[in-house]
Design a protein around this motif. Structure first.
Motif: not given
Length: 577
Positions: A239-255
């Motif tokens: 998608x051409x919008x991928x660079x405009x909408x940054x990703x946020x990861x949701x997880x129960x167990x921490x990294x």
């Protein structure tokens, strides 16, 4: 936007040995606490979205569906019906409260409550997960692996408790690797493999909805060859919008993070240690302030290094990570992962319930600001010097703030202290009121002569000496009839007896009228009490009992006078807030 972690509804699994009614009171007050907290959050902050980070229940993994075998015999009496009741209980606390205050006129996509991310108390962890339990959870709460566009940010929810089964050893076969437990970790791994394509599809759809265009992809009708490999597997272009909408990861167990990595100054359990001679600078390695890197039965404090790296690489362009499970706040910067800002920031959100081992529960408030221009590009990213502006942009589009909830345990302690103080004050007042009443009555008896006074005169003059026969002959009644003498039959007196004494009397009196067989000290030391003294003792006892009764009646009346308006006011406040 509000992030809620680990509500963990209190159930028999939480405190197995806690007796009734303490267990029922704990359950009632934790539910009331969370329901009122969500009410205040909506009234004060008015969030557009509420997202749960797992562990919705405490014993959810133990309430097995029918036909599923369990390992713990303590929970055999709890099954599918009990889980459904717990689901309704969760809905009464959160879903009903959220929908009751739904704002009219807003598009449904602009106001969300997401609770599909599972925790280890909901499903289990890794190889301990049972497929029927996960299937039931997904049927009621939705899939744990999903993508949501909120505030022009791409939120990726990942079922990491299931993904943790990857490369775990199979206890039945002894195998270890990606071939074992595939039915558990397979769906999450497949979601990661197709994440880039699915993310592009979701972003395109979200932008079309914002621009009031057709929501779904346009389908072109043309003839294709069935042997074409692209027919069996549709691949969506980036998608051409991928660079405009940054990703946020949701997880129960921490990294994963290195051992003893400090969590920062906002952690409640152990304040951070400062560097020697440098105020305000905290140690990067602080065992007391860190999340312990360990695992056990059905829990794992952090993900493994391999799984953490795989997640970061496949999601891509992660701006922030939000996790739960630890029940306390923790903020770290993962410098070992590739990121435009030199590291990925992760925040572990505090537990929402006051029964999870923290005195001040809390939640995380997110403010999202990432407007798009007419070309559907981020307005702040249109500058020529994109690389130099990346670090500032990370903070401009998303800001976080830790919000703390009241310390319920301290509130209970204060209530108990005020209750004991109030009861003691009312008891003292009742005792003082009784003393004032007795003093008033005593003064009226002495000065006002309300009741007649009588007193028996006790003469200390010894009786006159007389002979028993002479006294008996001289005694007569006023009507002239002689009174029969009690000594009419006189026995021979002993030569050793005193005058005026007889041998048939059990008490022999001397000239002064004192009994020779009674010790004069008997009366002093309480021996040989007369009937009058016994009556006085009974009267004193009844007087004490009467005084205690008056104190108790006064105390009850005072308690009613004070407690009734306080109870009415408390019921009013409980219903209002």
């Amino acid at each position: 936007m509000v992030l809620v972690a680990d509500p963990q509804l209190v159930d028999p699994h939480t405190y197995p040995g806690r007796p009734w009614p303490l267990s029922t009171i704990t359950r009632h007050h934790t539910d009331y606490y969370m329901r009122k907290s969500l009410t205040i959050i909506q009234d004060s902050l008015d969030p557009r979205t509420v997202v749960f980070l797992g562990d919705l229940f405490d014993g959810g993994r133990e309430w097995l569906p029918q036909g599923t075998s369990g390992s713990d015999p303590r929970w055999r009496n709890y099954g599918e019906d009990y889980w459904v009741k717990e689901y309704k209980r969760f809905g009464n606390i959160f879903f009903n409260e959220w929908s009751r205050r739904a704002r009219a006129g807003l598009h449904p996509d602009q106001r969300k409550i997401l609770a599909g991310l599972p925790g280890n108390h909901d499903l289990g962890l890794g190889s301990g997960i049972k497929i029927p339990v996960r299937r039931r959870f997904n049927a009621f709460f939705g899939d744990g692996n999903r993508i949501d566009v909120i505030g022009n940010h791409t939120f990726v929810s990942l079922d990491t408790v299931s993904l943790s089964a990857k490369r775990q050893q199979d206890s039945a076969t002894g195998r270890q690797g990606e071939g074992s437990h595939h039915e558990i970790w397979g769906p999450a791994d497949e979601f990661l493999d197709n994440l880039r394509s699915e993310k592009s599809r979701v972003l395109d759809r979200a932008v079309r909805v914002q621009n009031n265009q057709v929501e779904n992809d346009l389908m072109f009708h043309h003839v294709v060859d069935i042997r074409d490999p692209h027919v069996s597997k549709s691949v969506h272009t980036a998608s051409k919008y991928e660079g405009s909408m940054p990703s946020v990861l949701l997880t129960h167990v921490p990294l994963y993070r290195a051992k003893d990595t400090a969590c920062g100054p906002l952690r409640e359990r152990s304040p951070p240690s400062t560097k020697p001679g440098k105020d305000g600078e905290y140690l990067e390695k602080d065992p007391g302030n860190a999340i312990r890197v360990e695992y056990g039965f059905q829990y794992q404090n952090v993900l493994t290094p391999d799984i953490s790296k795989e997640i970061i690489d496949k999601v891509g362009d992660i701006q922030m990570v939000f996790s739960g499970d630890d029940h306390d706040y923790c903020e770290v910067l993962h410098r070992g992962y590739t990121s435009p800002s030199g590291g990925i920031r992760e925040i572990t959100v505090k537990a929402f319930s006051w029964a999870m081992g923290v005195r001040r529960p809390g939640f995380l408030l997110l403010s999202l600001w990432n407007p798009l221009d007419e070309r559907d590009k981020a307005t702040d990213r249109s500058s020529e010097d994109q690389d130099a502006n990346n670090a500032r942009q990370q903070h401009r589009t998303l800001q976080t703030h830790l919000c703390l909830l009241p310390d319920q345990l301290t509130i209970f302690i204060r209530y108990l202290f005020l209750l004991v103080t109030t009861l003691f004050a009312l008891l003292v007042r009742a005792a003082r009121a009784r003393n004032k009443t007795n003093s008033h009555v005593s003064k009226r008896d002495i000065n006002g002569h309300v009741l007649p006074f009588t007193a028996k005169s006790k003469s200390t003059t010894p009786p006159p000496y007389h002979n028993s026969s002479t006294a008996s002959a001289n005694q007569s009644h006023t009507n002239g009839l002689a009174i029969r003498s009690t000594t009419g039959r006189i026995r021979a007196t002993s030569p050793y007896s005193f005058p005026g004494s007889t041998t048939n009397d059990r008490t022999t009196k001397n000239y002064s009228g004192v009994s020779l067989h009674d010790d004069p000290l008997d009366e002093r030391w309480g021996r040989g009490r007369s009937h009058d003294e016994d009556d006085n003792r009974s009267k004193r006892k009844s007087t004490v009992e009467s005084q205690l009764g008056r104190v108790w009646r006064e105390f009850r009346a005072s308690l009613l006078i004070v407690g009734l308006p306080v109870g009415i006011w408390w019921i009013y406040l409980a219903g209002k807030y």
